[in-house]
Scaffold this motif. Structure first.
Motif, short mmCIF file in Angstrom:
data_model
loop_
_atom_site.label_atom_id
_atom_site.label_comp_id
_atom_site.label_asym_id
_atom_site.label_seq_id
_atom_site.Cartn_x
_atom_site.Cartn_y
_atom_site.Cartn_z
N TYR B 175 0.82 -1.22 0.00
CA TYR B 175 0.00 0.00 0.00
C TYR B 175 0.85 1.26 0.00
O TYR B 175 2.05 1.23 0.28
N TYR B 179 -0.32 7.98 1.36
CA TYR B 179 -1.77 8.14 1.25
C TYR B 179 -2.43 7.83 2.60
O TYR B 179 -3.32 8.55 3.06
N HIS B 183 -4.53 10.56 4.83
CA HIS B 183 -5.96 10.38 5.13
C HIS B 183 -6.20 9.71 6.49
O HIS B 183 -7.31 9.27 6.77
N ILE B 201 -11.40 4.62 1.46
CA ILE B 201 -10.62 5.02 0.26
C ILE B 201 -11.57 5.33 -0.89
O ILE B 201 -11.41 6.32 -1.60
N ASN B 204 -13.18 8.62 -0.70
CA ASN B 204 -12.27 9.72 -1.08
C ASN B 204 -12.23 9.90 -2.60
O ASN B 204 -11.50 10.75 -3.10
N ASP B 206 -11.09 7.50 -4.60
CA ASP B 206 -9.96 6.73 -5.14
C ASP B 206 -10.31 5.25 -5.24
O ASP B 206 -11.26 4.78 -4.62
N PRO B 208 -9.59 1.56 -4.28
CA PRO B 208 -8.87 0.93 -3.16
C PRO B 208 -7.80 -0.09 -3.59
O PRO B 208 -6.71 -0.09 -3.04
N VAL B 291 -4.76 2.56 -4.45
CA VAL B 291 -4.05 2.87 -3.21
C VAL B 291 -3.35 1.62 -2.67
O VAL B 291 -2.33 1.70 -2.00
#
Lengths: 341, 461
Positions: B175, B179, B183, B201, B204, B206, B208, B291
């Motif tokens: 990961y 990030y 967050h 995620i 947000n 994005d 995951p 992410v």
């Protein structure tokens, strides 16, 4: 004189002019020694002995290739018939005979029938699409007065690249995240059109069909072009003088003359389609899941990847039967059409 | 990369029939051209055959499956080091390119009688049963920790590990640490935490998780941690697959992890996973397209990421179960799933080749080589003198990996199938899962199909 008669006469003239063709010794004595009844017989005997010797010579030339073909293709093919009745894993030297169990399993396998369906789709589909497109391209090339050589080369180029390499290039181009096709679509604001070309189970077989057609079209086009250029112009001119339109000239003069080429091209394309392997291997590995497996790939996958050589051999026998039966039937139909033409 | 020696053809010479001066000249030209072609072709070959080394050295081949960059560089580094110090043997690398089918390559070698002396072995039991592997002598096994190799039913050891036997602890989620920090996200401690993390995620805006199934086998990277709790339950009962074979368990027992797999795929995974290759997930992670990404290379994946982008802060974890346990499969040291280096029976027919192979293995399991392997980015095999090995903790994120080994919730389990043809089923099961993940079949259909295939393969033996 019909075209066939014309071609026969042309071949005969060419042989006479060449002077050393195999027919020359047989024909010459008949023409020159006609006034002596026994003069015909002795030279024929000499010639036929010589011809027999030559035939042995010719046979000796092809013998090495024949031996290689028998040992590398025919014998293993016959052996696969035997192996199809066993549970051989492809590695261990021992195996058991299990009768027709492999065949029963194949015929009851949904995975196999999916592979059959894909093979039919890719085989027949590619044969029809390739022939239609190639014929249109050949007609266009035939009409070109300038740059025909250049365009002929351009059309043939994809056929020069091996299926494996062409498929690898397509794999990069069609990659969902990094491929040039989707990148271009996204850059043009057509992001919604971007697809996982090789990972979408609804699309993948169609994408394979497109790539196969793209790779195999060159040879077919050239065969059509060669045949188009041998269509007797006097027939075309006669039709035009009688007031036939371009479409009618094609329908009643050109198309019948292409009957032989259609038979050859369809047969070659169907056989190529039945045995599609490289593209599937490189582009999808038969996936996602099993959805894009073809018969050839299925045979490879079970025979090699899954250590079931007996089962794979049985599938190969089934593929062989399918290819033979379909090719013979298709050929018979197309030959009839040739006779009518 | 090595290439086979080009074999000059003599057909060109035979084609000329020397019946006169002209014919002799033609034959001479043909001969000269053949010789030039042969020399040219030999020159094209980047590595030579067995005759290139000094006359008193024995040349042997080491066939291995290429993988991530770290593993490739480890193999090359160790072989170079061996060749440099050995007076008696030269090891030639024979890599199987990424994407090539291992089973086909080995079967082709077998069919053509072209076995290498050393091979990176998979589907081990199949080849032991077929008599294709030679016993590894005690001079090699004595260099190893006793727990990382096992005797076959005939009392011989046929395979020794290429790397540390830390089981499937290398099947991780890698990961983007920056990030997570930005967050305020935490590494999940339970399965529910993992789902919450992916929801956050996603909220947000994005993606995951990136995963790969283009080469089929990487589909295990997401599946195995999800199925691990079920497998772990059967660990003390002889293993899940043996229980299925005995009729005590069934594929239906995997329904819950299959449902989780389907849900994660549909909800959190980056589009295009069906055609994504394993190595591409690194790029997807570094590019910020996802992410997190699945991996099965452990420390090696961290090193790869560091090579691609030295500024990228990578971390890794393993998906925990509902109770917070981290269930990890122990390595099989025997059976069809055992992997490692083996010596071929074909090499054993030649005393010099066999000795060269043994020399290489003794070198491979020395302390110096272990240190070299660590330096190149992989965890060295569990040698007897492992306390003398200098561990490499310099790779960014390596602390996470070593932390997993110390994690109190780590639960090792066994699941070694006795079925000699389990690998046949395993390939089929992977494809069946992908088919289900892709929505071509339902979970019920996938279970039914996999169960039927398992029974068929088990019945065939």
């Amino acid at each position: 004189m019909s075209d066939q008669e014309g071609q026969t006469a042309a071949v005969a003239t060419a042989v006479r002019l060449a002077g050393d063709g195999p027919l020359k010794p047989l024909e010459e004595p008949r023409g020159t020694g006609g006034d002596r009844p026994d003069a015909d017989i002795a030279p024929v005997r000499v010639v036929s002995r010589r011809f027999r010797r030559q035939r042995w010579g010719m046979f000796m030339f092809i013998l090495p290739a024949l031996v290689v073909y028998l040992v590398m293709v025919v014998l293993p093919s016959l052996q696969s018939l035997q192996l199809s009745l066993t549970d051989w894993d492809g590695v261990n030297s021992s195996y058991d005979y299990i009768g027709l169990r492999n065949y029963e399993e194949i015929l009851g396998s949904g995975r196999f029938w999916n592979a059959v369906r894909n093979t039919l789709l890719l085989g027949l589909g590619s044969a029809v699409i390739i022939n239609v497109i190639s014929l249109v391209v050949a007609l266009l090339l035939d009409k070109l007065n300038r740059g025909q050589g250049f365009f002929r080369t351009v059309v043939y180029l994809p056929a020069l690249v091996s299926g494996f390499i062409a498929a690898t290039i397509w794999k990069y181009m069609l990659n969902f995240n990094f491929g040039s096709v989707n990148t271009l679509l996204r850059d043009l604001g057509l992001g919604d059109v971007a697809q996982d070309w090789l990972g979408d189970s609804d699309l993948v077989v169609g994408v394979l069909l497109f790539i196969v057609c793209f790779t195999l079209g060159g040879n077919t086009t050239l065969i059509y072009l060669a045949n188009l250029q041998s269509v007797p112009q006097e027939l075309v001119e006669a039709a035009r003088i009688d007031g036939a339109s371009n479409a009618k000239v094609f329908r009643y003069v050109t198309w019948p003359m292409l009957a032989g080429a259609v038979t050859v091209n369809m047969t070659l394309a169907v056989i190529a389609g039945w045995t599609i392997f490289d593209q599937v291997m490189v582009l999808t590995s038969g996936g996602p899941g099993f959805v894009s497996e073809t018969m050839a790939f299925f045979i490879y996958k079970v025979g090699f990847g899954e250590y079931r050589a007996g089962y794979g051999s049985a599938a190969a026998i089934v593929l062989f039967i399918v290819v033979i039966v379909s090719t013979v039937l298709a050929n018979r139909y197309m030959r009839k059409r040739e006779i009518q033409a | 990369m090595t290439y086979a020696m080009a074999r000059p053809s003599s057909r060109g010479v035979g084609a000329a029939k020397p019946t006169g001066r002209g014919a002799r000249r033609k034959a001479g030209i043909a001969l000269a051209m053949t010789a030039v072609a042969a020399l040219a072709l030999t020159g094209c070959s980047t590595t030579a055959g067995a005759d290139t080394g000094p006359a008193d050295k024995t040349t042997i081949r080491f066939t291995y499956a290429t993988g991530d960059e770290t593993w490739n560089s480890v193999v090359e580094g160790v072989v170079d080091a061996f060749n440099e110090q050995s007076d008696t043997a030269t090891v030639q690398l024979d890599p199987l390119p990424a994407g090539s089918d291992y089973a086909t390559a080995v079967k082709t070698m077998d069919a053509t009688g072209n076995w290498p002396a050393l091979i990176d072995m998979r589907d081990t039991l199949t080849y032991i049963n077929a008599g294709k592997l030679a016993p590894i002598p005690e001079s090699v096994t004595s260099l190893l920790d006793k727990n990382v190799y096992g005797e076959s039913s005939d009392g011989n050891v046929y395979v020794v590990p290429t790397t540390a036997l830390n089981g499937e602890i290398g099947i991780n989620i890698v990961y983007d640490k920056a990030y997570f920090t930005k967050h305020k996200l935490e590494v999940p401690e339970t399965y529910d935490d993992f789902i919450d993390l992916m929801d956050e995620i996603k909220s947000n805006g994005d993606v995951p998780l990136a995963t790969a199934a283009g080469e089929v086998w990487p589909s295990d990277q997401l599946w195995k941690p999800l199925a691990a709790p079920v497998f772990a339950e059967w660990g003390d009962e002889g293993g899940f697959w043996n229980a299925v074979q005995a009729g005590e368990a069934s594929i239906d027992d995997l329904r819950k992890p299959l449902e989780e797999l389907k849900r994660i795929t549909d909800t959190y995974v980056l589009d295009g996973w069906q055609s994504t290759a394993d190595a591409q997930t690194t790029t997807l992670l570094v590019n910020g397209q996802a992410v997190m990404a699945t991996s099965s290379a452990g420390l090696g994946r961290l090193l790869d990421i560091n090579k691609v982008d030295p500024d990228f802060e990578a971390g890794l974890f393993i998906i925990p179960d509902e109770d917070g346990n981290i269930d990890v499969l122990k390595n099989a040291v025997n059976g069809d799933t055992a992997t490692g280096i083996a010596i071929s029976s074909q090499a054993a027919e030649d005393k010099k080749e066999y000795q060269a192979a043994v020399d290489f293995l003794e070198f491979y399991f020395s302390v110096d080589t272990a240190n070299l392997i660590e330096k190149l980015g992989m965890i060295a095999p569990n040698i007897a003198d492992s306390d003398k090995v200098k561990r490499n903790t310099s790779i960014p994120g390596a602390d996470d990996f070593f932390g997993l080994l110390e994690n109190p919730n780590l639960n090792w389990y066994s699941n070694e199938p006795k079925l000699a043809t389990f690998s046949s089923f395993n390939t089929f099961f992977r494809q069946t899962r992908i088919e289900m993940q892709d929505g071509q079949t339902t979970i019920d259909q996938a279970i039914e199909k996999a169960q039927a295939e398992f029974e068929k393969i088990a019945a065939a033996g």
